[in-house]
Design a protein around this motif. Sequence first.
Motif, PDB file in Angstrom:
ATOM      1  N   THR A  24       0.805  -1.224   0.000  1.00 42.99           N
ATOM      2  CA  THR A  24       0.000   0.000   0.000  1.00 42.99           C
ATOM      3  C   THR A  24       0.840   1.277   0.000  1.00 42.99           C
ATOM      4  OG1 THR A  24      -1.998  -0.992   0.935  1.00 42.99           O
ATOM      5  CG2 THR A  24      -1.662   1.343   1.351  1.00 42.99           C
ATOM      6  N   PRO A  25       1.863   1.411   0.858  1.00 36.60           N
ATOM      7  CA  PRO A  25       2.670   2.640   0.806  1.00 36.60           C
ATOM      8  C   PRO A  25       3.325   2.864  -0.551  1.00 36.60           C
ATOM      9  CG  PRO A  25       3.082   1.453   2.846  1.00 36.60           C
ATOM     10  CD  PRO A  25       2.289   0.537   1.969  1.00 36.60           C
ATOM     11  N   ARG A  26       3.786   1.795  -1.191  1.00 37.12           N
ATOM     12  CA  ARG A  26       4.422   1.939  -2.509  1.00 37.12           C
ATOM     13  C   ARG A  26       3.406   2.291  -3.583  1.00 37.12           C
ATOM     14  NH1 ARG A  26       7.658  -3.416  -3.458  1.00 37.12           N
ATOM     15  NH2 ARG A  26       6.320  -4.294  -1.843  1.00 37.12           N
ATOM     16  N   LEU A  27       2.202   1.767  -3.460  1.00 32.93           N
ATOM     17  CA  LEU A  27       1.147   2.116  -4.412  1.00 32.93           C
ATOM     18  C   LEU A  27       0.787   3.594  -4.293  1.00 32.93           C
ATOM     19  CD1 LEU A  27      -1.196  -0.988  -4.033  1.00 32.93           C
ATOM     20  CD2 LEU A  27       0.341  -0.497  -5.942  1.00 32.93           C
ATOM     21  N   ARG A  28       0.708   4.085  -3.079  1.00 31.46           N
ATOM     22  CA  ARG A  28       0.370   5.491  -2.868  1.00 31.46           C
ATOM     23  C   ARG A  28       1.459   6.413  -3.407  1.00 31.46           C
ATOM     24  NH1 ARG A  28      -3.920   6.940   0.000  1.00 31.46           N
ATOM     25  NH2 ARG A  28      -2.941   8.961   0.332  1.00 31.46           N
ATOM     26  N   GLU A  29       2.691   5.932  -3.399  1.00 32.49           N
ATOM     27  CA  GLU A  29       3.778   6.746  -3.945  1.00 32.49           C
ATOM     28  C   GLU A  29       3.606   7.004  -5.436  1.00 32.49           C
ATOM     29  OE1 GLU A  29       7.320   4.649  -2.960  1.00 32.49           O
ATOM     30  OE2 GLU A  29       7.302   5.237  -0.840  1.00 32.49           O
ATOM     31  N   THR A  30       2.839   6.162  -6.127  1.00 31.61           N
ATOM     32  CA  THR A  30       2.585   6.367  -7.555  1.00 31.61           C
ATOM     33  C   THR A  30       1.481   7.385  -7.796  1.00 31.61           C
ATOM     34  OG1 THR A  30       0.886   4.629  -7.794  1.00 31.61           O
ATOM     35  CG2 THR A  30       3.207   3.944  -7.933  1.00 31.61           C
ATOM     36  N   GLY A  31       0.853   7.844  -6.732  1.00 33.89           N
ATOM     37  CA  GLY A  31      -0.240   8.802  -6.859  1.00 33.89           C
ATOM     38  C   GLY A  31      -1.619   8.172  -6.824  1.00 33.89           C
TER      39      GLY A  31
END
Length: 236
Positions: A65-72
């Motif tokens: 989830t944190p890495r997905l959010r980093e993509t916007g």
Amino acid sequence: MRVLVADDHPAVRSGLVALLDSAVDITVIAEAADGDSAVAAAREHRPDVVLTDVRMPGATGIEITPRLRETGANVLVISGFDLDDYVLGALAAGADGYLVKSEDPQRILAAVRDVHRGDAVLSAAATRAVVGALRGRSAADDRDRGEASQPSPDPVPTSGPASDRRPVPGDLLEPAFTRREEDVLALVAQGLSNQQIASQLFVEITTVKSHLSHALLKLQLDSRVQAALWWRQHRG
């Protein structure tokens, strides 16, 4: 809106894709069968929303989830399990919502739209988990106040891996909010959408989003769900 679907069960993934593609305002732009593939697809296709299963081979939906959010992307976790640990883990990781797969199909479509607008989404089971956690936090706070007069233990070291973890709701000292940021946070904690908050405060939706973004930055949090939990724990 552009959606990425991540689920390791082909039949479930196909069903979710078919459901989402049946909506005129939603397009599934990529699929993934495991956590690492989901992150790679999100980085390549830049979806608006990622609909991810909580348990997948490799990295779990919570871990990515944190890495997905980093993509916007906004992240909606959907799972066959309503276990408290999964719910609270997903929200602490920054997910914008948590649904169980037994939800009505129209509820899933509505949840994707809500998350895309920046609103929070929780199934009834997820809400019960959050309420239970808040009650547990309140009981712990009461015990802490009762033990305040006791000698303090040795201080916990501030160096090392434990100090590097990202703060979660309840860990942070209270920052200095503007009056409008407080107004927005209070209404977010009541479960109001951005549109409802804008109507109640007589401002534009963009203004609500701006105040919420500033408040999240001050709290060092990732989602409105986390902000709502923080507000209920500290101001509720």
